[in-house]
Enzyme design. Structure first.
Site, PDB file in Angstrom:
ATOM      1  N   GLU A 150      43.611  61.794  25.982  1.00  0.00           N
ATOM      2  CA  GLU A 150      45.055  61.856  26.260  1.00  0.00           C
ATOM      3  C   GLU A 150      45.798  61.458  25.003  1.00  0.00           C
ATOM      4  O   GLU A 150      45.592  60.379  24.453  1.00  0.00           O
ATOM      5  CB  GLU A 150      45.391  60.884  27.403  1.00  0.00           C
TER       6      GLU A 150
ATOM      7  N   CYS B 229      46.066  33.158  36.011  1.00  0.00           N
ATOM      8  CA  CYS B 229      46.220  32.747  34.612  1.00  0.00           C
ATOM      9  C   CYS B 229      47.337  31.706  34.489  1.00  0.00           C
ATOM     10  O   CYS B 229      47.139  30.571  34.885  1.00  0.00           O
ATOM     11  CB  CYS B 229      46.426  33.965  33.731  1.00  0.00           C
TER      12      CYS B 229
ATOM     13  N   HIS C 164      41.898  37.143  35.002  1.00  0.00           N
ATOM     14  CA  HIS C 164      42.798  38.162  35.568  1.00  0.00           C
ATOM     15  C   HIS C 164      41.990  39.079  36.492  1.00  0.00           C
ATOM     16  O   HIS C 164      41.446  40.083  36.028  1.00  0.00           O
ATOM     17  CB  HIS C 164      43.417  39.003  34.449  1.00  0.00           C
TER      18      HIS C 164
ATOM     19  N   GLU D 279      42.899  41.235  38.480  1.00  0.00           N
ATOM     20  CA  GLU D 279      43.458  42.587  38.623  1.00  0.00           C
ATOM     21  C   GLU D 279      42.833  43.607  37.674  1.00  0.00           C
ATOM     22  O   GLU D 279      42.863  44.807  37.945  1.00  0.00           O
ATOM     23  CB  GLU D 279      44.986  42.562  38.447  1.00  0.00           C
TER      24      GLU D 279
HETATM   25  N1  GLN Z   1      50.492  31.689  28.448  1.00  0.00           N
HETATM   26  C1  GLN Z   1      49.246  31.270  29.005  1.00  0.00           C
HETATM   27  C2  GLN Z   1      48.157  31.212  27.943  1.00  0.00           C
HETATM   28  O1  GLN Z   1      48.297  31.814  26.907  1.00  0.00           O
HETATM   29  C3  GLN Z   1      48.820  32.168  30.149  1.00  0.00           C
HETATM   30  C4  GLN Z   1      48.549  33.567  29.734  1.00  0.00           C
HETATM   31  C5  GLN Z   1      48.467  34.525  30.881  1.00  0.00           C
HETATM   32  O2  GLN Z   1      48.974  34.260  31.960  1.00  0.00           O
HETATM   33  N2  GLN Z   1      47.883  35.682  30.661  1.00  0.00           N
HETATM   34  O3  GLN Z   1      47.156  30.561  28.123  1.00  0.00           O
END
Ligand code: GLN
Length: 539
Positions: A139, A379, A514, A516
């Site tokens: 793409e 996070c 994360h 997700e």
């Molecule tokens: N700001 C936070 C860190 O850098 C959390 C980062 C995030 O939520 N992806 O650790």
């Protein structure tokens, strides 16, 4: 040898080229092909990691720790497979490597030029991504006619004649506007953008026409004629009830026939039954659940793309519509959590960077904890659960993350100055470290604690693998104090605190990773499914 399908865009951006490419890839994969995906971004940033999410949408993180364009997320969600660093590159990366090679003496005696050196580097990178696949879908970001896209166009044109390439197919995605006053669909912008492609030496073999209105047969014929493709190679892409219906809609139009013919793929018949069942559950689910989504990049919902998609996946598997109630963290600061969150079945605090909205997120967490509302913190949303607990349960009034208060007496979240990176090497991080590519990135193992919500969500798995993108870590110096007061560490990765839960709360989980990023339509992420399920069943 690999076959290549190139997807270019015409007329304007935001036509859903990524979804188009992912949908074609999905059909080919379900027909038994080994499909690779590549997104090329013509901007100069080396990666989108340093861009604001409000500018560019979410930064997607691959298993091997690359910060990539959010389309890589679409590819993974559709094809249900992990793609690596090689699945996304930018003009910035191309130039960096050519310049680095030049400095190292790799082109001694030569003048380095866009053609052949830059174009050659692009071709090599495309072929590298295509290695080991039957078919690679490529793409190309941007729109035909953009100045910065030209070297890429030249590269894909040249690949038609490359001995190492066993076939090419060009798909052009365009817009068919409907002019209300005249009551007419218009093909002219598409004709012009196809002409522009031809001028560069590329003749598209398929037109995918985005349109708000169905294209009458006669119009399709006219479009086919003027763009020099067969009628069956004009595929309409109407606005879909869900993006996951796009492959089904393409299939109904027999999209694979011209592709298979041109690329010599033989008879191909994708098995989309399971997929279709999930799509039906997204469109017409039985249940309904409202999730309060507390964030700060609400002006551009694409900033949370993977997370909103992950909620859709979880909903499809639980046969329920997940309605998102968007809550601006700064508004929580003004109006209070009760006013904004009392109608929600579950509360989600997403990741983020920088201090704006942090106090509002802390208030939302307190609300979820005290009122026993199912809570998932991701996070930053996990880091702040520690800060909230420290302030309101441990009585450490000035507790904070050093991201927001460098001089806090109680740094619940801190910067570890060295840690083992993915390859087992020591990485040094300080406040002075460069910003690009110095986060903890990519997949790490996490050991789950017996009897925890986490272990249960992952069906008893002792070790799970999830992806990361953050600079700061939970401070283990406070672990004992937190645990004595009921906040338990339930996930650990090489000594780092990965997840926390609260004893006596029906469903409260903070995760440093994360989840997700690993959720796909067919294999949703376990912690997100468990969270939505807990919210569905909450009183
Ligand atoms: N700001 C936070 C860190 O850098 C959390 C980062 C995030 O939520 N992806 O650790």
């Amino acid at each position: 040898m690999t076959k290549y399908i190139f997807v270019t865009g015409g007329v304007l951006s935001s036509l859903g080229k990524g979804i188009t490419a992912a949908s074609v890839g999905t059909l080919l994969k379900h027909a038994g092909k080994n499909v690779g995906m590549l997104k090329i971004d013509p901007y100069i940033n080396v990666d989108p990691g340093t861009m604001s999410p409000l500018e560019h949408g979410e930064v997607f993180v691959t298993k091997d720790g690359a910060e990539t364009d959010l389309d890589i997320g679409n590819y993974e969600r559709f094809l249900d497979q992990s793609f690596l660093k090689t699945s996304n590159f930018t003009t910035g990366q191309v130039y960096s490597s050519v310049i680095e090679r030049e400095r190292a003496g790799g082109y001694l005696g030569q003048t380095i030029q866009v053609v052949p050196h830059i174009v050659g580097e692009i071709v090599n990178r495309i072929k590298e991504a295509g290695k080991d696949h039957d078919i690679l879908l490529v793409e190309l970001g941007g729109t035909v006619g953009d100045i910065e896209g030209l070297p890429f166009m030249e590269a894909i044109r040249q690949m038609k004649h490359d001995d190492e390439v066993s076939g090419t197919f060009f798909i052009h995605v365009t817009l068919i506007p409907y002019i209300k006053a005249a009551g007419e669909l218009k093909s002219k912008p598409t004709q012009h953008s196809v002409q522009e492609l031809r001028r560069i030496g590329i003749t598209p073999q398929m037109i995918i026409a985005r349109s708000e209105n169905a294209l009458p047969k006669t119009f399709k014929k006219k479009l086919a004629m003027s763009c020099d493709v067969s009628s069956e190679s004009v595929v309409e892409a109407l606005d879909a009830a869900t993006i996951y219906d796009v492959p089904m809609s393409f299939l109904r139009q027999n999209i694979l026939k011209p592709i298979a013919q041109k690329l010599d793929l033989g008879e191909i018949e994708p098995d989309m039954q399971e997929w279709d069942t999930l799509v039906k559950k997204i469109v017409q689910p039985k249940g309904r659940v409202v999730i309060g989504f507390v964030g700060k990049y609400l002006a551009l919902k694409e900033s949370y793309k993977s997370l909103t998609e992950a909620l859709i996946h979880a909903g499809a598997h639980l046969d329920s519509r997940v309605e998102i109630c968007w809550v601006d963290a700064e508004e929580v600061e003004e109006r209070g959590a009760q006013a904004l969150l009392s109608d929600c079945d579950g509360i989600l605090v997403a990741g983020g960077f920088g201090s704006r909205g942090v106090e509002g997120k802390i208030q939302a967490i307190e609300y979820a904890r005290v009122n026993k509302v199912p809570y998932l913190g991701i996070c930053l949303g996990m880091q702040l659960t520690l800060v909230e607990y420290a302030r309101n349960v441990l009585g450490l009034k000035d507790a904070n993350s050093i991201e927001f208060d460098e001089n806090t007496p109680d740094p619940m979240v801190y910067l570890i100055d060295n840690f083992l990176d993915q390859s087992g090497g020591m990485q040094l991080r300080t406040h002075q470290s460069p910003m690009g590519g110095t986060l903890r990135l990519g997949e790490y193992p996490c050991d789950t604690k017996e009897g925890s919500i986490l272990r249960e969500a992952y069906k008893g798995e002792k070790t799970i693998f999830e992806r990361h993108r953050h600079r700061y870590e939970a401070n283990p110096a406070y672990r004992q104090q937190l645990e004595d007061a009921g906040m338990i560490v339930t996930g650990e990765s090489n000594g780092l605190i990965e997840t926390v839960e609260i004893q006596g709360h029906p469903w409260f989980l903070g995760v440093q990773f994360h989840p997700e990023f690993t959720s796909r339509l067919q294999t949703p992420n376990p912690s997100i499914v468990a969270f939505v399920n807990a919210s569905l069943n909450a009183e």
